[in-house]
Design an enzyme around this catalytic site. Sequence first.
Site, PDB file in Angstrom:
ATOM      1  N   LYS A 177       0.832  -1.193   0.000  1.00 53.78           N
ATOM      2  CA  LYS A 177       0.000   0.000   0.000  1.00 53.78           C
ATOM      3  C   LYS A 177       0.875   1.254   0.000  1.00 53.78           C
ATOM      4  CE  LYS A 177      -3.751  -0.181   2.540  1.00 53.78           C
ATOM      5  NZ  LYS A 177      -4.825  -0.268   1.507  1.00 53.78           N
ATOM      6  N   ASP A 228      -6.559   2.534  -6.721  1.00 49.51           N
ATOM      7  CA  ASP A 228      -7.161   3.181  -5.556  1.00 49.51           C
ATOM      8  C   ASP A 228      -7.562   4.625  -5.827  1.00 49.51           C
ATOM      9  OD1 ASP A 228      -7.906   3.186  -2.759  1.00 49.51           O
ATOM     10  OD2 ASP A 228      -6.156   4.460  -2.415  1.00 49.51           O
TER      11      ASP A 228
END
Length: 295
Positions: A177, A228
């Site tokens: 991430k 994202d």
Amino acid sequence: MDWKSRRVTTLLEAALVEDKAANDITTALTIDPTLRATGTIVAKQACVVAGIGCISAFLTLFSKLSARPAGRFDVVSHPEIFDGVRVKKGQAIAVIRANAASILSTERVILNLMQRMSGIATLTDEYVRAVASAKSKTKILDTRKTIPGLRALDKYAVCCGGGLNHRLDLQDGILIKNNHIALGGGLPLVLERALAGRKPGQIVQVEVRTSLELQQAIAGGAESILLDNMTPGEVKKAVKLLRKSLPKATIEASGSMNLKTLRAYAKTGVDFISVGALTHSATAVDLSMKIAANP
């Protein structure tokens, strides 16, 4: 769901201890300990059912904790009603035949858990049907945004609603991430480390937020891409590029997904859409229990 597993029974026992169910003073003072009764759980709204198995599990644990054990009990539901089934308002979900005191003392924990789990299943079902209405093969995923301690039950409820589970925990999969990228020296370096150090069979997924990160993930050989907080237009463009550059990679979209925007994302061709709201924002459905003494 294995309702007898240690992980689950620990959660259920904690709920009984929290409610001091084994020390229900009102029931102890007012109800004949030999009285038997029937409790009927009724849906007060249309919903997708989840958590029926907790009824027997709670009653079994209550017998172990209480000086007034439940004794013999039966939990019966119609053959066509089980976890994952849609029920109508007013429909009976399950019938409990047991010692009256044990039903009264476990009523709240049973309803609390079933209401939450059925709420998650019902919301998940809405998302799954929304994707289907867009004539898309995209699958709905949950996230790790669950109530601490309840993850196994929350994720099971998602499955009851027709969704799929993402990672169960941090050991369950490799997902790079933005903070890993920021702290680890940049995407190319952390991706290289993950691919080199993973165990056989583990897939390395990378979360990307920009076109630069997408290019870096492609160049580094990422095996799964999480797009994202991109617009549907950006996601569609990324999907086209990924299908050409990394044809074997799975593609997921995430970030503030809701029922209003879902169809647009589903039409981009992504394999998955992950939705945190399934577990962190689901509204508990309205269930009640009607209890009557056996004749």
